[in-house]
Motif scaffolding. Sequence first.
Motif, PDB file in Angstrom:
ATOM      1  N   ASP A  11       0.838  -1.193   0.000  1.00 33.01           N
ATOM      2  CA  ASP A  11       0.000   0.000   0.000  1.00 33.01           C
ATOM      3  C   ASP A  11       0.873   1.242   0.000  1.00 33.01           C
ATOM      4  O   ASP A  11       2.074   1.169   0.240  1.00 33.01           O
ATOM      5  N   GLU A  40       5.806   6.345  -9.930  1.00 37.31           N
ATOM      6  CA  GLU A  40       4.880   5.522 -10.715  1.00 37.31           C
ATOM      7  C   GLU A  40       4.449   4.246  -9.990  1.00 37.31           C
ATOM      8  O   GLU A  40       3.538   3.548 -10.445  1.00 37.31           O
ATOM      9  N   ARG A  42       2.721   1.550  -7.760  1.00 33.56           N
ATOM     10  CA  ARG A  42       1.362   1.353  -7.265  1.00 33.56           C
ATOM     11  C   ARG A  42       1.295   0.042  -6.488  1.00 33.56           C
ATOM     12  O   ARG A  42       2.098  -0.867  -6.734  1.00 33.56           O
ATOM     13  N   ASP A  45       2.824  -3.643  -7.373  1.00 29.39           N
ATOM     14  CA  ASP A  45       4.091  -3.592  -8.109  1.00 29.39           C
ATOM     15  C   ASP A  45       5.219  -4.180  -7.270  1.00 29.39           C
ATOM     16  O   ASP A  45       5.156  -4.187  -6.035  1.00 29.39           O
TER      17      ASP A  45
END
Length: 81
Positions: A11, A40, A42, A45
Amino acid sequence: MCLAVPGRLLDVNGEDALARQGRVAFGGIVKQANLAYVPEARPGDYVLVHAGFAIAVIDEREAARTLDFLAAAGGGEGAGS
C-alpha cells in the motif's frame, strides 16, 4: 557491496511526492520504504529497495529471478517458497 532487494508494494501512504511511503513485503517481513524515487509505483508492483528507499519498479519475473538467486546464494527464501 550494496544490495537492493525486491519486494511487493502492499500500500501507499501520502500525497506529497517526496514524503510518499509504502509498506513493502519481503517474504514474511513487511517494512516501510520511501517511494520518492518511484512515483509511478502502485500497490501490487514489485520494487527494488535499498537503504529504505524504493529505487526502481521491476516486473514480477525479474523479482522472482532475483529472489531465487539470493536464496541460492544463502541470502533468504526463494520466490517459490
